[in-house]
Motif scaffolding. Structure first.
Motif, PDB file in Angstrom:
ATOM      1  N   GLU A 374       0.838  -1.197   0.000  1.00 26.91           N
ATOM      2  CA  GLU A 374       0.000   0.000   0.000  1.00 26.91           C
ATOM      3  C   GLU A 374       0.876   1.251   0.000  1.00 26.91           C
ATOM      4  O   GLU A 374       1.718   1.431   0.883  1.00 26.91           O
ATOM      5  CB  GLU A 374      -0.941   0.004   1.206  1.00 26.91           C
ATOM      6  N   LEU A 375       0.652   2.129  -0.978  1.00 20.29           N
ATOM      7  CA  LEU A 375       1.446   3.338  -1.126  1.00 20.29           C
ATOM      8  C   LEU A 375       0.699   4.528  -0.522  1.00 20.29           C
ATOM      9  O   LEU A 375      -0.500   4.705  -0.752  1.00 20.29           O
ATOM     10  CB  LEU A 375       1.756   3.605  -2.598  1.00 20.29           C
ATOM     11  N   VAL A 376       1.444   5.319   0.252  1.00 18.42           N
ATOM     12  CA  VAL A 376       0.845   6.432   0.983  1.00 18.42           C
ATOM     13  C   VAL A 376       1.685   7.699   0.806  1.00 18.42           C
ATOM     14  O   VAL A 376       2.880   7.641   0.507  1.00 18.42           O
ATOM     15  CB  VAL A 376       0.722   6.107   2.487  1.00 18.42           C
ATOM     16  N   ARG A 377       1.044   8.843   1.026  1.00 15.04           N
ATOM     17  CA  ARG A 377       1.752  10.125   0.995  1.00 15.04           C
ATOM     18  C   ARG A 377       2.353  10.446   2.357  1.00 15.04           C
ATOM     19  O   ARG A 377       3.350  11.149   2.449  1.00 15.04           O
ATOM     20  CB  ARG A 377       0.796  11.250   0.591  1.00 15.04           C
ATOM     21  N   ASP A 378       1.704   9.955   3.409  1.00 15.10           N
ATOM     22  CA  ASP A 378       2.117  10.263   4.772  1.00 15.10           C
ATOM     23  C   ASP A 378       2.010   8.991   5.599  1.00 15.10           C
ATOM     24  O   ASP A 378       0.900   8.462   5.797  1.00 15.10           O
ATOM     25  CB  ASP A 378       1.220  11.370   5.342  1.00 15.10           C
ATOM     26  N   PRO A 384      -3.706   7.639   1.535  1.00 13.29           N
ATOM     27  CA  PRO A 384      -3.477   6.891   0.297  1.00 13.29           C
ATOM     28  C   PRO A 384      -2.903   7.772  -0.807  1.00 13.29           C
ATOM     29  O   PRO A 384      -3.267   8.941  -0.930  1.00 13.29           O
ATOM     30  CB  PRO A 384      -4.860   6.363  -0.073  1.00 13.29           C
ATOM     31  N   ASP A 385      -2.006   7.186  -1.599  1.00 14.15           N
ATOM     32  CA  ASP A 385      -1.373   7.921  -2.696  1.00 14.15           C
ATOM     33  C   ASP A 385      -1.654   7.210  -4.006  1.00 14.15           C
ATOM     34  O   ASP A 385      -0.822   6.459  -4.522  1.00 14.15           O
ATOM     35  CB  ASP A 385       0.131   8.042  -2.448  1.00 14.15           C
ATOM     36  N   GLN A 386      -2.841   7.465  -4.553  1.00 10.61           N
ATOM     37  CA  GLN A 386      -3.218   6.827  -5.809  1.00 10.61           C
ATOM     38  C   GLN A 386      -2.329   7.263  -6.972  1.00 10.61           C
ATOM     39  O   GLN A 386      -1.889   6.414  -7.766  1.00 10.61           O
ATOM     40  CB  GLN A 386      -4.679   7.117  -6.140  1.00 10.61           C
ATOM     41  N   LEU A 402       4.820  -6.275 -15.217  1.00 10.86           N
ATOM     42  CA  LEU A 402       3.400  -5.924 -15.251  1.00 10.86           C
ATOM     43  C   LEU A 402       2.789  -6.011 -13.860  1.00 10.86           C
ATOM     44  O   LEU A 402       2.803  -7.061 -13.219  1.00 10.86           O
ATOM     45  CB  LEU A 402       2.649  -6.851 -16.208  1.00 10.86           C
ATOM     46  N   LEU A 403       2.260  -4.881 -13.402  1.00 12.24           N
ATOM     47  CA  LEU A 403       1.574  -4.771 -12.120  1.00 12.24           C
ATOM     48  C   LEU A 403       0.215  -4.127 -12.346  1.00 12.24           C
ATOM     49  O   LEU A 403      -0.099  -3.656 -13.435  1.00 12.24           O
ATOM     50  CB  LEU A 403       2.380  -3.902 -11.153  1.00 12.24           C
ATOM     51  N   SER A 404      -0.566  -4.047 -11.268  1.00 10.17           N
ATOM     52  CA  SER A 404      -1.822  -3.325 -11.303  1.00 10.17           C
ATOM     53  C   SER A 404      -2.064  -2.748  -9.916  1.00 10.17           C
ATOM     54  O   SER A 404      -1.255  -2.946  -9.011  1.00 10.17           O
ATOM     55  CB  SER A 404      -2.958  -4.259 -11.728  1.00 10.17           C
ATOM     56  N   THR A 405      -3.166  -2.023  -9.762  1.00  8.99           N
ATOM     57  CA  THR A 405      -3.498  -1.447  -8.471  1.00  8.99           C
ATOM     58  C   THR A 405      -4.876  -1.904  -8.038  1.00  8.99           C
ATOM     59  O   THR A 405      -5.706  -2.296  -8.849  1.00  8.99           O
ATOM     60  CB  THR A 405      -3.476   0.097  -8.524  1.00  8.99           C
ATOM     61  N   GLU A 406      -5.107  -1.821  -6.728  1.00  9.90           N
ATOM     62  CA  GLU A 406      -6.370  -2.280  -6.165  1.00  9.90           C
ATOM     63  C   GLU A 406      -6.647  -1.505  -4.894  1.00  9.90           C
ATOM     64  O   GLU A 406      -5.829  -0.699  -4.451  1.00  9.90           O
ATOM     65  CB  GLU A 406      -6.267  -3.791  -5.879  1.00  9.90           C
ATOM     66  N   GLY A 407      -7.799  -1.764  -4.293  1.00 12.87           N
ATOM     67  CA  GLY A 407      -8.170  -1.140  -3.040  1.00 12.87           C
ATOM     68  C   GLY A 407      -9.183  -0.024  -3.240  1.00 12.87           C
ATOM     69  O   GLY A 407      -9.325   0.520  -4.339  1.00 12.87           O
ATOM     70  N   PRO A 408      -9.898   0.368  -2.182  1.00  7.02           N
ATOM     71  CA  PRO A 408     -10.909   1.425  -2.289  1.00  7.02           C
ATOM     72  C   PRO A 408     -10.349   2.730  -2.829  1.00  7.02           C
ATOM     73  O   PRO A 408     -11.066   3.489  -3.491  1.00  7.02           O
ATOM     74  CB  PRO A 408     -11.394   1.583  -0.842  1.00  7.02           C
ATOM     75  N   ASP A 410      -7.478   2.733  -4.686  1.00 10.33           N
ATOM     76  CA  ASP A 410      -6.663   2.363  -5.844  1.00 10.33           C
ATOM     77  C   ASP A 410      -5.187   2.692  -5.628  1.00 10.33           C
ATOM     78  O   ASP A 410      -4.494   3.104  -6.558  1.00 10.33           O
ATOM     79  CB  ASP A 410      -7.186   3.072  -7.101  1.00 10.33           C
ATOM     80  N   ASN A 411      -4.705   2.472  -4.426  1.00 12.41           N
ATOM     81  CA  ASN A 411      -3.328   2.818  -4.087  1.00 12.41           C
ATOM     82  C   ASN A 411      -2.498   1.624  -3.640  1.00 12.41           C
ATOM     83  O   ASN A 411      -1.399   1.786  -3.116  1.00 12.41           O
ATOM     84  CB  ASN A 411      -3.315   3.862  -2.958  1.00 12.41           C
TER      85      ASN A 411
END
Length: 440
Positions: A374-378, A384-386, A402-408, A410-411
């Motif tokens: 999960e990528l975040v700004r803080d 979350p950092d979409q 090849l990757l993708s994103t997921e989660g409410p 999308d981060n």
């Protein structure tokens, strides 16, 4: 360059022409991956190849479970197709052999098999089974879940009905919060599972206040669209107890995560120490061949016997069963469940090392080769950092991963490669991800 594997009677078009014709002729809601879409013409193992022969490391294809175009699986399908393909109104060894082999992997009393053509069909049929057995209509689901694209399953999929174009929550559906210990309200590992499980009675009571009794609780054994969420310990025991006390049945959706992907167990629900009343299967069951299954108890199956036949023209056909048997053989003979455990542990350790060097990685979670970052700004606020996640996916694609994103939000980087994925593949991925994060 002409694709050497292409059929001679299919013109080889440019990417621009294919996109134009898709827009003109095909379902307008179909999407494509990446800012500059790829034309993929061949697959082998963990690799996908474009029309120029460029290889891409496939980190997201949990459909081709034992690797793209596995020769044993391909051969099994070819041999049976050359001999016979028909429906289940004729006797054939393949379907009963597959039912025997499949149920042998599951705990008792899960012993009655229905074969379908997809995970959506499996989940749709499971709803009919649950309602026939309980004589109730209500269903409790987890927020942001996705259980399929049929009308009944869109109604059970907050990912769809609360998303763009969705019609909102139906009266017969209750929704409980995702058991997310990273950003959810309950984060203490020792108690979160029980606390999230205790959300079920309120959802059931809400249905009852509308005059709707609960038929079933649908829950993925690991949450895919929810952001690669690992259920906290004790969640399913608590949730299942509440549902069964209310007269409902409990369904484990293993469409994405079954067949040894989680490593320590063949089925992901086993990590929770529960036995569902119904299990639904799809995606990896046929390694890319369209197939799904429902496995349930004799009691629930008996409730479905009403005089109306359940017949599925293609479900359980000899070719599908031959392919599915080959998938089970390959998983066992190549020790792919152990590979998923070992390589998955290495991958998680590597991601956690990157987390120490890159503040944008807020959380790393997963089991076996079902992993999310999960990528975040803080980091403190866990914001979350979409945009960052999307940029990372594009930068990795430029490096042929090849990757993708997921989660409410999308981060979350979604990582679920074929389970033939090796430690060397994991090292390549980790090195390239480190480069991308250092440069971004």
């Amino acid at each position: 360059m002409t694709d050497p594997t292409a059929s001679s009677n299919v013109p080889q078009r440019s990417n621009a022409d294919i996109l134009r014709l898709r827009k003109q002729l095909l379902n307008p809601t179909l999407s494509v991956s990446y800012n500059e879409p790829l034309k993929i013409v061949r697959g082998e193992g963990v690799w996908l190849y474009d029309q120029y022969g460029q290889a891409y490391l496939d980190m997201v294809n949990n459909v081709c479970h034992v690797g793209h175009c596995h020769p044993r699986v391909v051969a099994a399908g070819q041999a049976q197709m050359a001999q016979l393909n028909t429906n289940t109104r004729y006797l054939h060894d393949n379907i009963v052999e597959y039912a025997l082999r499949l149920t042998a992997t599951l705990p008792k009393p899960l012993s009655v098999v229905f074969l379908t053509n997809s995970g959506t069909e499996a989940n749709d049929l499971a709803l009919r089974l649950a309602r026939a057995h309980t004589r109730a209509q209500g269903v409790v689901v987890v927020d942001h879940a996705y259980h399929g694209h049929s009308p009944s399953m869109v109604e059970l999929s907050p990912y769809k009905f609360n998303g763009k174009g969705g019609a909102g929550q139906s009266p017969h559906v209750g929704v409980v919060g995702m058991p997310d210990t990273y950003r959810g309200p309950f984060r203490e590992a020792s108690t979160a599972g029980m606390q999230y499980g205790q959300l079920l009675p309120a959802a059931i009571d809400s249905l009852r206040q509308s005059g709707i009794a609960p038929a079933a609780f649908y829950c993925e054994s690991l949450l895919g669209c929810g952001g690669q969420i690992v259920l906290p310990e004790g969640y399913l025991p608590e949730a299942y107890a509440a549902v069964r006390a209310a007269g409902g049945v409990c369904l484990a959706d293993e469409v994405q995560v079954g067949f040894g992907r989680v490593g320590e167990h063949f089925w992901a629900f086993e990590h929770q120490g529960v036995v569902p009343d119904i299990v639904t299967l799809g995606k990896p069951i046929g390694n890319g061949h369209p197939m799904g299954a429902v496995v349930t108890t004799p009691e629930i199956a008996a409730s479905f016997v009403s005089g109306m036949e359940y017949f599925n023209t293609f479900g359980g056909n000899p070719v599908s069963c031959a392919i599915a048997l080959a998938v089970l053989d390959v998983i066992a003979d190549e020790q792919l469940q152990e590979n998923a455990r070992r390589v998955g542990a290495f991958l998680m350790e590597g991601l956690r090392e990157l987390q120490q060097r890159h503040d944008c990685i807020g959380d790393v979670r997963g089991r076996g080769l079902f992993v999310g970052a999960e990528l975040v700004r803080d980091c403190e606020a866990r914001t979350p950092d979409q945009p960052k996640a999307k940029a990372v996916v594009e930068a990795m694609k430029a490096r042929h991963v090849l990757l993708s994103t997921e989660g409410p939000d999308d981060n979350v980087l979604k990582i679920k490669p074929p389970i033939v994925f090796s430690q060397a593949n994991a090292e390549e991925f980790l090195d390239k991800l480190d480069q991308v994060l250092r440069e971004s």
